[in-house]
Design a protein around this motif. Structure first.
Motif, PDB file in Angstrom:
ATOM      1  N   UNK A 115       0.849  -1.193   0.000  1.00  0.00           N
ATOM      2  CA  UNK A 115       0.000   0.000   0.000  1.00  0.00           C
ATOM      3  C   UNK A 115       0.882   1.240   0.000  1.00  0.00           C
ATOM      4  N   UNK A 116       0.492   2.238  -0.769  1.00  0.00           N
ATOM      5  CA  UNK A 116       1.334   3.417  -0.897  1.00  0.00           C
ATOM      6  C   UNK A 116       0.467   4.633  -1.189  1.00  0.00           C
ATOM      7  N   UNK A 189       8.890  -2.421   9.630  1.00  0.00           N
ATOM      8  CA  UNK A 189       8.566  -3.075   8.365  1.00  0.00           C
ATOM      9  C   UNK A 189       7.838  -4.389   8.634  1.00  0.00           C
ATOM     10  N   UNK A 190       6.686  -4.569   8.004  1.00  0.00           N
ATOM     11  CA  UNK A 190       6.006  -5.864   7.974  1.00  0.00           C
ATOM     12  C   UNK A 190       6.699  -6.717   6.914  1.00  0.00           C
ATOM     13  N   UNK A 191       6.895  -7.995   7.191  1.00  0.00           N
ATOM     14  CA  UNK A 191       7.665  -8.823   6.251  1.00  0.00           C
ATOM     15  C   UNK A 191       6.972 -10.144   5.950  1.00  0.00           C
ATOM     16  N   UNK A 192       7.079 -10.557   4.693  1.00  0.00           N
ATOM     17  CA  UNK A 192       6.570 -11.849   4.224  1.00  0.00           C
ATOM     18  C   UNK A 192       7.746 -12.657   3.696  1.00  0.00           C
ATOM     19  N   UNK A 193       7.826 -13.932   4.079  1.00  0.00           N
ATOM     20  CA  UNK A 193       8.772 -14.882   3.494  1.00  0.00           C
ATOM     21  C   UNK A 193       7.972 -15.883   2.664  1.00  0.00           C
ATOM     22  N   UNK A 194       8.373 -16.084   1.409  1.00  0.00           N
ATOM     23  CA  UNK A 194       7.791 -17.113   0.545  1.00  0.00           C
ATOM     24  C   UNK A 194       8.911 -18.065   0.135  1.00  0.00           C
ATOM     25  N   UNK A 195       8.717 -19.386   0.334  1.00  0.00           N
ATOM     26  CA  UNK A 195       9.792 -20.367   0.191  1.00  0.00           C
ATOM     27  C   UNK A 195       9.634 -21.264  -1.034  1.00  0.00           C
ATOM     28  N   UNK A 196      10.781 -21.598  -1.642  1.00  0.00           N
ATOM     29  CA  UNK A 196      10.881 -22.688  -2.605  1.00  0.00           C
ATOM     30  C   UNK A 196      12.187 -23.429  -2.332  1.00  0.00           C
ATOM     31  N   UNK A 197      12.230 -24.716  -2.724  1.00  0.00           N
ATOM     32  CA  UNK A 197      13.397 -25.550  -2.454  1.00  0.00           C
ATOM     33  C   UNK A 197      13.810 -26.319  -3.692  1.00  0.00           C
ATOM     34  N   UNK A 251      15.291 -21.204  -1.265  1.00  0.00           N
ATOM     35  CA  UNK A 251      15.005 -19.864  -1.791  1.00  0.00           C
ATOM     36  C   UNK A 251      13.891 -19.248  -0.974  1.00  0.00           C
ATOM     37  N   UNK A 252      14.050 -17.970  -0.638  1.00  0.00           N
ATOM     38  CA  UNK A 252      12.877 -17.252  -0.153  1.00  0.00           C
ATOM     39  C   UNK A 252      12.835 -15.856  -0.728  1.00  0.00           C
ATOM     40  N   UNK A 253      11.622 -15.436  -0.976  1.00  0.00           N
ATOM     41  CA  UNK A 253      11.311 -14.098  -1.461  1.00  0.00           C
ATOM     42  C   UNK A 253      10.842 -13.289  -0.270  1.00  0.00           C
ATOM     43  N   UNK A 254      11.507 -12.174   0.001  1.00  0.00           N
ATOM     44  CA  UNK A 254      11.127 -11.284   1.095  1.00  0.00           C
ATOM     45  C   UNK A 254      10.379 -10.081   0.543  1.00  0.00           C
ATOM     46  N   UNK A 255       9.219  -9.794   1.124  1.00  0.00           N
ATOM     47  CA  UNK A 255       8.428  -8.610   0.784  1.00  0.00           C
ATOM     48  C   UNK A 255       8.261  -7.799   2.057  1.00  0.00           C
ATOM     49  N   UNK A 256       8.614  -6.507   1.993  1.00  0.00           N
ATOM     50  CA  UNK A 256       8.552  -5.653   3.180  1.00  0.00           C
ATOM     51  C   UNK A 256       7.953  -4.294   2.840  1.00  0.00           C
ATOM     52  N   UNK A 257       7.204  -3.746   3.787  1.00  0.00           N
ATOM     53  CA  UNK A 257       6.700  -2.378   3.688  1.00  0.00           C
ATOM     54  C   UNK A 257       6.227  -1.973   5.076  1.00  0.00           C
ATOM     55  N   UNK A 258       6.112  -0.668   5.280  1.00  0.00           N
ATOM     56  CA  UNK A 258       5.669  -0.193   6.588  1.00  0.00           C
ATOM     57  C   UNK A 258       5.355   1.283   6.563  1.00  0.00           C
ATOM     58  N   UNK A 259       5.099   1.854   7.737  1.00  0.00           N
ATOM     59  CA  UNK A 259       4.616   3.234   7.818  1.00  0.00           C
ATOM     60  C   UNK A 259       5.691   4.304   7.776  1.00  0.00           C
ATOM     61  N   UNK A 260       6.967   3.905   7.750  1.00  0.00           N
ATOM     62  CA  UNK A 260       8.042   4.885   7.845  1.00  0.00           C
ATOM     63  C   UNK A 260       8.008   5.885   6.689  1.00  0.00           C
ATOM     64  N   UNK A 261       8.339   7.137   6.967  1.00  0.00           N
ATOM     65  CA  UNK A 261       8.426   8.148   5.908  1.00  0.00           C
ATOM     66  C   UNK A 261       9.571   7.841   4.963  1.00  0.00           C
TER      67      UNK A 261
END
Length: 301
Positions: A115-116, A189-197, A251-261
Protein backbone atom coordinates in the motif's frame (compact mmCIF):
# COMPACT_ATOMS: atom_id res chain seq x y z
CA UNK A 1 4.67 -25.76 17.32
CA UNK A 2 1.88 -24.40 15.10
CA UNK A 3 1.39 -20.73 14.46
CA UNK A 4 -1.12 -18.56 12.57
CA UNK A 5 1.91 -16.86 11.04
CA UNK A 6 3.04 -20.02 9.22
CA UNK A 7 0.87 -20.62 6.16
CA UNK A 8 1.64 -24.04 4.60
CA UNK A 9 1.35 -24.36 0.84
CA UNK A 10 -2.28 -24.33 -0.26
CA UNK A 11 -3.63 -22.58 2.83
CA UNK A 12 -3.07 -19.00 1.65
CA UNK A 13 -4.74 -19.32 -1.76
CA UNK A 14 -7.42 -16.94 -2.93
CA UNK A 15 -9.24 -16.60 -6.23
CA UNK A 16 -6.76 -17.14 -9.10
CA UNK A 17 -3.73 -16.99 -6.78
CA UNK A 18 -2.00 -19.99 -5.17
CA UNK A 19 -0.74 -17.48 -2.58
CA UNK A 20 -2.79 -14.41 -1.72
CA UNK A 21 -1.56 -12.47 1.31
CA UNK A 22 -3.18 -9.07 1.68
CA UNK A 23 -3.01 -6.47 4.45
CA UNK A 24 -6.50 -7.59 5.45
CA UNK A 25 -5.65 -11.30 5.63
CA UNK A 26 -2.39 -10.61 7.46
CA UNK A 27 -3.98 -8.13 9.85
CA UNK A 28 -1.52 -5.35 9.11
CA UNK A 29 -1.31 -2.20 7.02
CA UNK A 30 0.99 -2.46 4.02
CA UNK A 31 2.63 -5.65 2.69
CA UNK A 32 1.10 -8.02 0.11
CA UNK A 33 2.18 -11.08 -1.85
CA UNK A 34 0.40 -12.98 -4.60
CA UNK A 35 1.71 -15.95 -6.55
CA UNK A 36 0.02 -16.49 -9.89
CA UNK A 37 0.28 -19.76 -11.84
CA UNK A 38 -0.72 -19.51 -15.50
CA UNK A 39 -0.99 -22.28 -18.11
CA UNK A 40 0.46 -21.87 -21.62
CA UNK A 41 -1.47 -19.11 -23.32
CA UNK A 42 -2.94 -17.95 -20.01
CA UNK A 43 -3.51 -14.43 -18.76
CA UNK A 44 -4.80 -12.64 -15.69
CA UNK A 45 -5.99 -9.07 -15.20
CA UNK A 46 -6.13 -7.27 -11.86
CA UNK A 47 -6.57 -3.76 -10.52
CA UNK A 48 -3.61 -2.53 -8.50
CA UNK A 49 -5.88 -0.51 -6.19
CA UNK A 50 -4.09 1.29 -3.34
CA UNK A 51 -0.88 -0.70 -3.83
CA UNK A 52 2.22 -0.57 -6.01
CA UNK A 53 3.40 -3.94 -7.36
CA UNK A 54 6.47 -5.61 -8.81
CA UNK A 55 5.73 -8.56 -11.12
CA UNK A 56 8.61 -11.04 -10.82
CA UNK A 57 8.80 -14.30 -12.80
CA UNK A 58 9.60 -17.27 -10.58
CA UNK A 59 9.53 -19.59 -13.59
CA UNK A 60 8.62 -18.83 -17.18
CA UNK A 61 8.30 -15.61 -19.14
CA UNK A 62 5.42 -13.17 -19.53
CA UNK A 63 4.20 -9.84 -20.79
CA UNK A 64 3.01 -7.24 -18.27
CA UNK A 65 0.64 -4.57 -19.64
CA UNK A 66 -0.48 -1.65 -17.48
CA UNK A 67 -3.10 1.01 -18.25
CA UNK A 68 -4.42 3.99 -16.29
CA UNK A 69 -5.52 7.58 -16.83
CA UNK A 70 -1.94 8.54 -17.69
CA UNK A 71 -1.50 6.06 -20.51
CA UNK A 72 -0.44 2.51 -21.34
CA UNK A 73 2.81 0.59 -20.93
CA UNK A 74 3.81 -2.98 -21.75
CA UNK A 75 6.93 -4.94 -20.84
CA UNK A 76 8.14 -8.33 -22.11
CA UNK A 77 9.81 -10.23 -19.28
CA UNK A 78 12.34 -12.87 -20.30
CA UNK A 79 12.02 -14.54 -16.90
CA UNK A 80 13.89 -17.76 -16.08
CA UNK A 81 13.51 -21.51 -15.78
CA UNK A 82 13.47 -21.42 -11.97
CA UNK A 83 14.58 -19.30 -9.03
CA UNK A 84 17.72 -21.47 -8.81
CA UNK A 85 18.67 -20.87 -12.46
CA UNK A 86 19.06 -17.13 -13.02
CA UNK A 87 18.35 -13.56 -12.01
CA UNK A 88 15.05 -12.41 -13.52
CA UNK A 89 13.95 -9.17 -15.06
CA UNK A 90 10.76 -7.64 -13.63
CA UNK A 91 8.11 -4.97 -14.09
CA UNK A 92 6.88 -2.27 -11.70
CA UNK A 93 3.22 -1.22 -11.96
CA UNK A 94 1.77 1.72 -9.99
CA UNK A 95 -1.30 2.04 -7.81
CA UNK A 96 -4.67 2.86 -9.41
CA UNK A 97 -3.99 0.97 -12.63
CA UNK A 98 -5.33 -2.08 -14.46
CA UNK A 99 -2.63 -4.68 -15.14
CA UNK A 100 -2.62 -7.84 -17.26
CA UNK A 101 -0.04 -10.62 -16.96
CA UNK A 102 -0.04 -12.94 -19.98
CA UNK A 103 2.24 -15.80 -20.98
CA UNK A 104 2.83 -17.92 -24.05
CA UNK A 105 4.61 -20.81 -22.39
CA UNK A 106 3.02 -20.72 -18.94
CA UNK A 107 4.74 -20.06 -15.65
CA UNK A 108 4.63 -18.94 -12.04
CA UNK A 109 4.79 -15.25 -11.23
CA UNK A 110 5.15 -13.41 -7.93
CA UNK A 111 3.30 -10.14 -7.38
CA UNK A 112 4.99 -8.29 -4.53
CA UNK A 113 2.93 -5.35 -3.30
CA UNK A 114 2.69 -2.53 -0.80
CA UNK A 115 0.00 0.00 0.00
CA UNK A 116 1.33 3.42 -0.90
CA UNK A 117 0.37 7.04 -1.46
CA UNK A 118 2.68 8.15 -4.32
CA UNK A 119 1.98 7.08 -7.86
CA UNK A 120 5.25 6.33 -9.67
CA UNK A 121 5.53 5.50 -13.39
CA UNK A 122 5.38 1.93 -14.67
CA UNK A 123 8.90 0.67 -15.39
CA UNK A 124 10.93 -2.27 -16.63
CA UNK A 125 13.71 -3.67 -14.42
CA UNK A 126 16.38 -5.49 -16.45
CA UNK A 127 18.09 -8.53 -14.91
CA UNK A 128 21.42 -6.88 -15.64
CA UNK A 129 20.62 -4.09 -13.15
CA UNK A 130 20.01 -6.46 -10.21
CA UNK A 131 22.88 -6.39 -7.68
CA UNK A 132 23.77 -9.93 -6.60
CA UNK A 133 25.19 -9.76 -3.07
CA UNK A 134 27.05 -12.50 -1.20
CA UNK A 135 26.20 -12.02 2.47
CA UNK A 136 27.92 -13.77 5.35
CA UNK A 137 30.67 -16.41 5.18
CA UNK A 138 31.14 -20.05 6.15
CA UNK A 139 27.87 -21.81 6.91
CA UNK A 140 26.16 -18.41 7.14
CA UNK A 141 26.86 -17.72 3.44
CA UNK A 142 23.88 -16.81 1.29
CA UNK A 143 23.13 -15.00 -1.95
CA UNK A 144 20.83 -11.97 -2.07
CA UNK A 145 19.30 -10.74 -5.33
CA UNK A 146 18.50 -7.11 -4.50
CA UNK A 147 16.03 -6.44 -7.32
CA UNK A 148 13.66 -4.29 -5.25
CA UNK A 149 15.93 -3.18 -2.42
CA UNK A 150 15.86 0.36 -1.06
CA UNK A 151 18.53 2.36 -2.84
CA UNK A 152 18.48 0.01 -5.85
CA UNK A 153 15.03 0.41 -7.42
CA UNK A 154 12.64 3.26 -6.67
CA UNK A 155 9.30 2.46 -5.06
CA UNK A 156 7.14 4.42 -2.65
CA UNK A 157 6.90 1.81 0.14
CA UNK A 158 7.78 -1.60 -1.31
CA UNK A 159 11.06 -3.38 -0.54
CA UNK A 160 11.60 -6.85 -2.05
CA UNK A 161 14.63 -9.14 -2.38
CA UNK A 162 15.41 -12.80 -3.07
CA UNK A 163 17.65 -14.91 -0.83
CA UNK A 164 19.24 -18.24 -1.81
CA UNK A 165 20.73 -20.34 0.98
CA UNK A 166 22.86 -23.35 -0.05
CA UNK A 167 21.89 -26.69 1.46
CA UNK A 168 23.18 -27.01 5.03
CA UNK A 169 23.59 -23.26 5.56
CA UNK A 170 21.85 -20.75 7.80
CA UNK A 171 20.53 -17.38 6.66
CA UNK A 172 18.62 -14.60 8.39
CA UNK A 173 21.34 -15.00 10.97
CA UNK A 174 22.12 -13.42 13.33
CA UNK A 175 18.42 -13.04 14.13
CA UNK A 176 17.31 -9.48 13.57
CA UNK A 177 14.23 -7.33 13.85
CA UNK A 178 12.65 -4.20 12.40
CA UNK A 179 9.61 -3.52 14.56
CA UNK A 180 10.50 -0.23 16.30
CA UNK A 181 10.84 3.30 14.98
CA UNK A 182 14.36 4.39 15.92
CA UNK A 183 15.60 7.00 13.44
CA UNK A 184 18.83 5.99 11.77
CA UNK A 185 18.91 2.63 13.60
CA UNK A 186 15.73 0.62 13.02
CA UNK A 187 12.65 0.95 10.81
CA UNK A 188 9.16 -0.56 11.16
CA UNK A 189 8.57 -3.08 8.36
CA UNK A 190 6.01 -5.86 7.97
CA UNK A 191 7.66 -8.82 6.25
CA UNK A 192 6.57 -11.85 4.22
CA UNK A 193 8.77 -14.88 3.49
CA UNK A 194 7.79 -17.11 0.55
CA UNK A 195 9.79 -20.37 0.19
CA UNK A 196 10.88 -22.69 -2.61
CA UNK A 197 13.40 -25.55 -2.45
CA UNK A 198 15.65 -27.35 -4.91
CA UNK A 199 14.74 -31.03 -5.17
CA UNK A 200 17.36 -33.80 -5.17
CA UNK A 201 16.72 -36.89 -7.34
CA UNK A 202 13.04 -36.05 -7.23
CA UNK A 203 12.95 -35.69 -3.45
CA UNK A 204 11.49 -32.33 -2.36
CA UNK A 205 13.49 -30.11 -0.05
CA UNK A 206 12.62 -28.48 3.25
CA UNK A 207 13.94 -26.04 5.79
CA UNK A 208 13.19 -24.43 9.13
CA UNK A 209 12.19 -20.90 10.07
CA UNK A 210 12.29 -19.30 13.50
CA UNK A 211 10.64 -16.08 14.65
CA UNK A 212 10.84 -15.23 18.35
CA UNK A 213 9.16 -12.48 20.38
CA UNK A 214 11.05 -9.22 20.73
CA UNK A 215 8.76 -7.62 23.29
CA UNK A 216 7.08 -5.51 20.61
CA UNK A 217 3.75 -5.81 18.81
CA UNK A 218 2.00 -9.18 18.83
CA UNK A 219 4.79 -11.25 20.34
CA UNK A 220 5.10 -13.29 17.14
CA UNK A 221 6.42 -16.79 17.84
CA UNK A 222 7.09 -19.26 14.99
CA UNK A 223 9.07 -22.49 14.78
CA UNK A 224 8.10 -24.01 11.44
CA UNK A 225 9.21 -26.71 9.05
CA UNK A 226 8.83 -24.97 5.70
CA UNK A 227 8.45 -26.52 2.25
CA UNK A 228 7.74 -25.45 -1.34
CA UNK A 229 5.09 -22.74 -1.45
CA UNK A 230 4.98 -22.08 2.29
CA UNK A 231 4.64 -18.54 3.62
CA UNK A 232 5.71 -17.06 6.96
CA UNK A 233 4.31 -13.71 8.11
CA UNK A 234 6.47 -11.50 10.33
CA UNK A 235 4.61 -8.50 11.77
CA UNK A 236 7.26 -8.17 14.50
CA UNK A 237 9.89 -10.15 16.38
CA UNK A 238 13.39 -11.51 15.94
CA UNK A 239 13.42 -13.43 12.66
CA UNK A 240 16.01 -16.06 11.98
CA UNK A 241 17.58 -18.37 11.55
CA UNK A 242 16.28 -19.67 8.23
CA UNK A 243 17.89 -23.11 7.86
CA UNK A 244 18.29 -25.11 4.63
CA UNK A 245 18.65 -28.87 5.16
CA UNK A 246 21.73 -30.47 3.58
CA UNK A 247 21.34 -31.40 -0.08
CA UNK A 248 18.61 -28.88 -0.86
CA UNK A 249 19.16 -25.22 -1.68
CA UNK A 250 16.53 -22.94 -0.15
CA UNK A 251 15.01 -19.86 -1.79
CA UNK A 252 12.88 -17.25 -0.15
CA UNK A 253 11.31 -14.10 -1.46
CA UNK A 254 11.13 -11.28 1.10
CA UNK A 255 8.43 -8.61 0.78
CA UNK A 256 8.55 -5.65 3.18
CA UNK A 257 6.70 -2.38 3.69
CA UNK A 258 5.67 -0.19 6.59
CA UNK A 259 4.62 3.23 7.82
CA UNK A 260 8.04 4.89 7.84
CA UNK A 261 8.43 8.15 5.91
CA UNK A 262 11.82 6.93 4.66
CA UNK A 263 11.93 3.72 2.65
CA UNK A 264 14.86 1.96 4.30
CA UNK A 265 15.82 -1.48 5.61
CA UNK A 266 17.21 -0.67 9.04
CA UNK A 267 17.61 -3.66 11.36
CA UNK A 268 18.71 -4.50 14.88
CA UNK A 269 20.63 -7.74 15.52
CA UNK A 270 19.70 -9.96 18.45
CA UNK A 271 22.18 -9.04 21.21
CA UNK A 272 22.86 -12.71 22.05
CA UNK A 273 23.99 -13.52 18.52
CA UNK A 274 25.29 -10.28 16.99
CA UNK A 275 28.88 -11.42 17.67
CA UNK A 276 28.65 -13.92 14.80
CA UNK A 277 29.17 -11.08 12.29
CA UNK A 278 32.62 -10.49 13.77
CA UNK A 279 33.66 -14.03 12.76
CA UNK A 280 32.79 -13.63 9.09
CA UNK A 281 36.08 -12.02 7.99
CA UNK A 282 37.91 -15.09 9.34
CA UNK A 283 36.08 -17.52 7.00
CA UNK A 284 35.69 -17.84 3.23
CA UNK A 285 32.37 -17.46 1.46
CA UNK A 286 30.78 -20.81 0.63
CA UNK A 287 32.38 -21.82 -2.71
CA UNK A 288 28.97 -22.89 -4.05
CA UNK A 289 28.07 -19.20 -4.26
CA UNK A 290 27.07 -17.39 -6.27
CA UNK A 291 24.71 -19.91 -7.84
CA UNK A 292 24.55 -17.42 -10.69
CA UNK A 293 25.27 -13.77 -11.42
CA UNK A 294 23.28 -11.08 -13.18
CA UNK A 295 23.72 -11.07 -16.97
CA UNK A 296 25.70 -8.31 -18.60
CA UNK A 297 23.74 -5.36 -19.90
CA UNK A 298 24.56 -6.32 -23.49
CA UNK A 299 22.89 -9.73 -23.07
CA UNK A 300 19.69 -8.47 -21.39
CA UNK A 301 16.65 -6.84 -22.92
Amino acid sequence: MTSPYHLPAGTAHGGPYVVDVTPESAGWGYSSLRVLELPPGGSHTFDTGESEWIVLPLSGSCTVACADEFGHAAFDLTGRDSVFAAVSDFAYVPRDARTTVSTTGGGRFALTGARCTRRLPARYGPASSVPVELRGTGNCSRQVNNFGAAGVFECDKLIAVEVITPGGNWSSFPPHKHDEHRPGEESVLEEIYYFEFAAHDGTPGLGYQRVSPSGQGRGTDVLAEVRDGDVVLIPDGWHGPSIAVPGHHMYYLNVMAGPEAERAWLICDHPDHAWIRDTWPEQPVDPRLPLYTAPSASSSQ
